[in-house]
Design a protein around this motif. Structure first.
Motif, PDB file in Angstrom:
ATOM      1  N   GLU A 254     -11.046  25.686 -35.393  1.00  0.00           N
ATOM      2  CA  GLU A 254     -11.789  25.280 -36.585  1.00  0.00           C
ATOM      3  C   GLU A 254     -11.585  26.257 -37.737  1.00  0.00           C
ATOM      4  N   GLY A 267     -12.079  30.868 -34.821  1.00  0.00           N
ATOM      5  CA  GLY A 267     -13.232  30.110 -34.357  1.00  0.00           C
ATOM      6  C   GLY A 267     -12.780  28.811 -33.720  1.00  0.00           C
ATOM      7  N   ARG A 269     -14.052  25.192 -31.668  1.00  0.00           N
ATOM      8  CA  ARG A 269     -15.164  24.278 -31.382  1.00  0.00           C
ATOM      9  C   ARG A 269     -14.908  23.532 -30.084  1.00  0.00           C
ATOM     10  N   TYR A 275     -19.505  26.811 -30.934  1.00  0.00           N
ATOM     11  CA  TYR A 275     -18.470  27.479 -31.714  1.00  0.00           C
ATOM     12  C   TYR A 275     -18.179  28.824 -31.062  1.00  0.00           C
ATOM     13  N   TYR A 277     -16.319  32.339 -31.095  1.00  0.00           N
ATOM     14  CA  TYR A 277     -15.875  33.226 -32.173  1.00  0.00           C
ATOM     15  C   TYR A 277     -15.211  34.470 -31.571  1.00  0.00           C
TER      16      TYR A 277
END
Length: 361
Positions: A254, A267, A269, A275, A277
């Motif tokens: 993302e 990031g 998804r 999400y 990270y």
């Protein structure tokens, strides 16, 4: 309008309802259903007796049955349904409904029509008069907001108003949710389901190759001062420079780029609307781009010490991976402690490696 123009439309609608009902209830043979698989309504009534695998099989067959009569790709229906499931997880009181296979939730005004004097109306004719979304997909003459076939057919009927193209799909989603985040999430989910052609995309991996070269503990919530006081929203995994950083899940890239706090970061998804990270990277896997699909264990970058400055800043702290995880409520995202998940994924992967090595010995 000529009578000859009306009859084909009625015939087509009747055929769709009859076909959906026949597929669901097993009245006719269909490639979408096997004799050993429960029909959607049967599965919904006994969900507590179904394994996760059986649940996913039943859901996919339901999507495919509605797709067969509406020509909407099953993975688009699955993406909407999965997104709705994630919303129910974070808003259980606002989206309460009896147990069923589908997660799509339409409240009474949406289902029956905003100005319908009967909020519990299940008559398809009167619902349509008040512009409600409820439709009869099972062919029993009722638009039941807790019947899996009716619910999914009603959503499919709504989508058909806008057309079949990708752009039409996006427009329909925007008009339904009026939320760009919702449109993005559902399109991401659809892309994943289309790619892998399965609903079972729950596999995970530890973000670093399993070894004795890294160390971590729970650091979520501890204080940070660079750039202003804030809490630490993740777990730091200390490891040597250049150790591969891996995707923990099936997901969509993302975001990719520089952040003054996280340095070079990515990031991703996943289908649970979480999400993932990854920050302070030394660099990215060169062929990885925003919008790409990733698998658990796939290399996405390398451990570094980037961040706390302008683009390219390195070395202000020891090399480590900052791993964070956030859940989307539909409007905002919030972080939660990833440490328990990291321990679980690490343990699972160590056990799998041990089992594999034992089998090869």
């Amino acid at each position: 309008m000529r009578l000859s123009d009306i009859k084909p439309k009625k015939a087509r609608r009747s055929l769709i309802c009859a076909a959906a009902a026949a597929i669901a209830f097993g009245a006719v043979a269909s490639p979408a259903w096997s004799a050993s698989s429960p029909a959607p309504t049967q599965a919904a009534e006994s969900q507590d007796k179904l394994s996760r695998e059986e649940m996913l099989i039943s859901r996919k067959k339901l999507y495919e049955s509605i797709s067969a009569v509406t020509h909407i790709p099953w993975y688009r229906l699955a993406a909407i349904d999965q997104y709705e499931h994630t919303l129910t997880k974070v808003h259980p009181k606002d989206r309460s409904h009896p147990p069923r296979l589908t997660g799509i939730f339409m409240n009474e005004p949406v289902w029956s029509g905003m100005f319908n004097p009967d909020p519990n109306d299940s008559n398809p004719r009167s619902i349509s008069i008040f512009n409600g979304y409820g439709r009869d997909g099972s062919g029993d003459g009722q638009a039941d907001m807790n019947n899996d076939i009716d619910v999914l057919y009603s959503m499919a009927s709504y989508l058909l108003r806008y057309g079949q193209s990708e752009e039409d799909f996006s427009i329909a989603l925007w008009e339904y949710y009026h939320n760009s985040r919702s449109v993005q999430r559902i399109r991401q989910f659809s892309k994943l389901y289309e790619k892998f052609q399965t609903l079972d995309l729950s596999g995970h991996a530890f973000p670093l190759p399993i070894s004795d070269s890294y160390a971590y503990r729970s650091t979520w919530g501890t204080g940070r001062s660079w750039g202003g006081y804030r809490i630490h929203e993740g777990t730091d995994i200390f490891a040597p420079y250049g150790m591969p950083v891996r995707s923990t899940c099936y997901g969509i890239v993302e975001l990719k780029g520089w952040n003054p706090f996280g340095g070079w970061r990515i990031g991703i998804r996943d289908l649970e609307n979480r999400y993932h990270y990854y920050a302070h990277l030394q660099g990215f896997e060169k062929n990885l781009n925003q919008g790409d699909i990733v698998n658990p264990g796939q290399t996405i970058g390398w451990v570094g010490s980037s961040g706390y400055g302008k683009p390219g800043t390195q070395g202000k702290f020891p090399p480590h991976l900052h791993y964070g995880i956030y859940r989307d409520s539909g409007l905002v995202e919030w972080s939660f402690d990833p440490y328990p998940l990291l321990r679980h994924w690490e343990t699972e992967e160590r056990q799998a490696i041990k089992k594999k090595n034992k089998g090869n010995s």
